[in-house]
Design an enzyme around this catalytic site. Structure first.
Site, PDB file in Angstrom:
ATOM      1  N   CYS A 186       0.725  -1.210  -0.118  1.00  8.51           N
ATOM      2  CA  CYS A 186       0.029   0.022  -0.082  1.00  8.51           C
ATOM      3  C   CYS A 186       0.840   1.321  -0.034  1.00  8.51           C
ATOM      4  O   CYS A 186       0.400   2.256  -0.916  1.00  8.51           O
ATOM      5  CB  CYS A 186      -0.914  -0.147   1.141  1.00  8.51           C
ATOM      6  N   ASP A 225      -7.181   5.984  -3.547  1.00  6.98           N
ATOM      7  CA  ASP A 225      -6.530   4.833  -3.185  1.00  6.98           C
ATOM      8  C   ASP A 225      -6.165   3.802  -4.327  1.00  6.98           C
ATOM      9  O   ASP A 225      -6.847   3.259  -4.918  1.00  6.98           O
ATOM     10  CB  ASP A 225      -7.308   4.034  -2.173  1.00  6.98           C
ATOM     11  N   ASP A 248     -16.792  -1.048  13.218  1.00  5.60           N
ATOM     12  CA  ASP A 248     -16.678  -1.289  14.744  1.00  5.60           C
ATOM     13  C   ASP A 248     -16.021  -2.697  14.803  1.00  5.60           C
ATOM     14  O   ASP A 248     -16.036  -3.691  13.856  1.00  5.60           O
ATOM     15  CB  ASP A 248     -17.847  -1.434  15.372  1.00  5.60           C
ATOM     16  N   HIS A 290      -3.029   1.582   6.707  1.00  8.27           N
ATOM     17  CA  HIS A 290      -3.188   1.415   5.216  1.00  8.27           C
ATOM     18  C   HIS A 290      -2.957   2.711   4.788  1.00  8.27           C
ATOM     19  O   HIS A 290      -3.100   3.845   5.300  1.00  8.27           O
ATOM     20  CB  HIS A 290      -4.540   0.964   4.805  1.00  8.27           C
TER      21      HIS A 290
END
Ligand SMILES: *[C@@H]1O[C@H](CO)[C@@H](O)[C@H](O)[C@H]1NC(C)=O
Ligand SMILES: *[C@@H]1O[C@H](CO)[C@@H](O)[C@H](O)[C@H]1NC(C)=O
Ligand SMILES: *[C@@H]1O[C@H](CO)[C@@H](O)[C@H](O)[C@H]1NC(C)=O
Length: 647
Positions: A287, A368, A410, A345
């Site tokens: 990444c 991205d 979450d 990331h």
């Protein structure tokens, strides 16, 4: 043909006038367009929305503003515009303008200002200049230029108002990428290399090689005026899924067929290797490499760009905004879930107006280039306005639900027995996206931009606590039994060579004393993987008086974790078991162990002379009890060609 070869036609009498040469006035234009660092490029590099000057050298008679006329044909691929050259700055309502200021000019070598509109397409242009005289004498000249976006120009959709930001986000060719964990962010220097020989050309080639260009050149050239389009094309072209993109991703841990992603120190080698190998994807990227190379391309094209790290980034494959994690009764994390959390990331943000979305969505946009999920059939992501992510505007383009989940999902931590029964269940709403940061403008440190992405409820002071309570969580479907809470704190960011010191705080919330088994477990993991085997564990039995709170100090010695340092991380978990009720609670923390930094000292810093050798001293301290070895690689954008290796 508008401009036949041979340069001139007509009758060479007293009207004789020939364009002998066009001087592109490179050094002046580069300075005027803040492209002087591209001077190694053979081409003239200029920005849209601002004039550049070319000078004609005429042979024969001088130019006569009353009887001669000039026209310029500017070509991008097969598209072209014809621009009449006016003898005044003001006239001409066409988007492209060209003028000669006749006052004070030497009309034997007149200067023409060519002004591309702020909405012109980015690319490699050609132009032809033609002079028409009264006797229809024609003379021609040719030139080329590369046109970039212009963040200095108010009319440009990439305009960014502050000079220090333009210096950082467009011009700076070095930066920092952040990795590790929020406990111990690691900054990794990165050389964006946009001014290194061949890099700008490779960035423009990337647009030519793109499927969009190959499928419809005309539309591609037209759309290239728009940074929304450009950034989306680039985001797809940095990875090599679906196209002849720049980088091949590999997360297998086996990089023998290419370069280990953490060996790269800059974008230049990657982009030039790709261009020189007829657009064969370069092996390998992960990444931060994808993001950093994209940042290079965007800065080179003139679009403000910065590299952003999202710590604890969720990859929510089923879109329910929940990532589940499973632990054994003794605190070992299991590989179970399809969804995952990467410890960090890395993506980029580009600055642009979003005229396609209306007001309010201008500014930073997430893009991205790491191939994670297909967006409209292609591995690309964004541009997604950061403001739209914050406000969960799923109705807007592009990919907002995906990025929203990356920063907001979450975490549900579940302790399961060996036969698969759920023993405890804990919901953590704060871990994912717990820190989002980028390099600060003009400073070598991180800037916390979490607040741009998330509505932060109340400032919590604890840096590193994950806790759970046996009875608090009603969603677990179990009654208000138990009443033991556990918290895990790192005493400080762990440093290689020192023990990892941490504290376990246990609270008995009930008015009966308890016997509790405490299981501690540490596993090594890569930033994007489930943990591997346990490398350290400890088990204790503790007594807790009614309503008592106790803190237990623990440590993991260097001898136990020495194999873990480097790019690896640690997952540390504690599971408490109430011996009487069999209730369990879990707390966990993931952290990295800071590696020793290299320090560089330049001798005689104050008297550095151009083109003279300079001495630098690099220092490294081995913090371990065993020898370490490796290769020291020295690179310097703009200073040294290639890299120097010391073994
Ligand atoms: C990753 O690299 C290894 C060896 O270098 C190779 O065997 C594997 O197929 C690669 N994986 C991908 C997805 O390219
Ligand atoms: C780029 O950033 C570094 C670190 O903040 C700084 O030292 C350097 O001066 C910057 N360069 C430019 C051209 O702004
Ligand atoms: C980053 O900023 C957020 C929001 O202001 C804050 O809650 C958080 O504690 C900060 N984190 C760090 C490590 O500074």
């Amino acid at each position: 043909d508008w401009c036949p070869p041979g340069g001139a036609s007509g009758s060479p009498f007293s009207d004789y006038l020939l364009i002998q040469n066009v001087n592109l006035e490179k050094s002046e234009n580069l300075l005027r367009h803040r492209t002087e660092d591209f001077s190694s490029s053979k081409a003239l590099v200029v920005r849209r929305g601002a004039p550049f000057r070319v000078t004609l050298q005429l042979e024969g008679r001088p130019l006569n503003p009353r009887t001669d006329s000039l026209r310029i044909k500017v070509l991008l691929g097969n598209l072209y515009v014809l621009i009449p050259v006016t003898f005044s700055k003001k006239v001409s309502s066409s988007p492209w303008k060209a003028y000669i200021d006749p006052s004070g000019q030497n009309l034997q070598s007149p200067s023409i200002f060519i002004c591309p509109p702020a909405s012109a397409s980015v690319g490699h242009y050609r132009f032809q200049l033609r002079v028409f005289t009264r006797n229809s004498w024609k003379t021609c000249a040719f030139g080329r230029f590369i046109l970039l976006c212009n963040p200095w120009c108010r009319e440009d959709t990439v305009y960014i108002p502050f000079e220090d930001q333009r210096e950082e986000y467009v011009q700076n060719d070095s930066g920092l990428l952040f990795m590790g964990t929020p406990v111990n962010p690691v900054s990794r220097p990165w050389s964006f290399d946009q001014y290194e020989p061949g890099v700008l050309e490779a960035c423009l080639k990337l647009l030519q090689v793109s499927p969009q260009h190959q499928n419809n050149r005309r539309m591609d050239y037209l759309y290239r005026n728009n940074p929304v389009y450009l950034s989306r094309v680039v985001s797809a072209m940095i990875n090599s899924e679906d196209d002849q993109g720049v980088l091949k991703g590999n997360w297998s841990g086996d990089f023998k067929q290419g370069v280990h992603p953490s060996t790269w120190t800059g974008s230049g080698d990657i982009l030039t290797q790709w261009a020189e190998s007829a657009y064969t994807p370069v092996k390998y990227g992960q990444c931060w490499v994808f993001a950093a190379v994209m940042c290079t391309v965007m800065r080179a094209l003139g679009i403000p760009c910065r590299v952003v790290t999202n710590f604890n980034s969720a990859h929510d494959t089923n879109g329910n905004l929940v990532i589940e994690e499973y632990y054994t009764e003794t605190g070992q994390k299991l590989k179970r879930s399809k969804d995952s959390i990467w410890n960090f990331h890395v993506w980029v943000e580009c600055w642009m107006a979003r005229r396609d979305l209306g007001p309010g969505m201008d500014g930073w946009q997430v893009l991205d280039p790491t191939p994670q999920e297909r967006s409209r059939g292609v591995f690309c992501c964004g541009p997604a306005p950061v403001k739209a992510i914050k406000d969960q505007r799923y109705d807007l383009f592009y990919d907002i639900p995906f990025v929203y989940a990356e920063v907001n999902a979450d975490v549900h931590s579940v302790v399961v027995s060996s036969d698969g029964r759920v023993l405890s269940y804990n919901k953590d709403t704060e871990r994912v996206g717990s820190l989002i940061c980028t390099k600060a403008v003009s400073h070598s440190q991180h800037q916390n931009i979490t607040r741009d992405y998330k509505h932060i409820r109340s400032p919590t002071s604890t840096l590193t606590s994950r806790s759970s309570t046996m009875s608090e969580d009603s969603t677990s479907g179990r009654g208000p039994m138990g009443g033991v809470a556990v918290f895990l704190f790192l005493d400080k960011g762990p440093v290689a060579g020192e023990p990892v010191r941490f504290s376990v705080k246990v609270i008995n919330r009930q008015s009966v004393s308890k016997v509790i088994k405490m299981h501690l477990n540490a596993q090594a993991k890569e930033y994007n993987h489930s943990p591997s085997d346990t490398f350290w564990e400890a088990h204790h039995v503790i007594q807790m008086a009614p309503m008592e709170a106790k803190v237990f100090h623990q440590q993991i010695l260097p001898a136990h974790y020495e194999d873990v340092v480097g790019d690896d991380l640690v997952n540390l978990a504690v599971v408490l078991e109430d011996v009487a009720s069999k209730e369990r609670v879990l707390a966990s923390e993931e952290f990295n162990i800071a590696s020793p930094q290299l320090t560089i000292e330049i001798a005689d810093k104050d008297v550095i002379v151009p083109n003279k050798e300079q001495t630098a001293m690099v220092t490294f301290t081995n913090p371990f009890s065993h020898p370490v070895s490796g290769v020291l690689t020295v690179a310097g954008a703009g200073l040294i060609q290639g890299k120097i290796h010391f073994r």
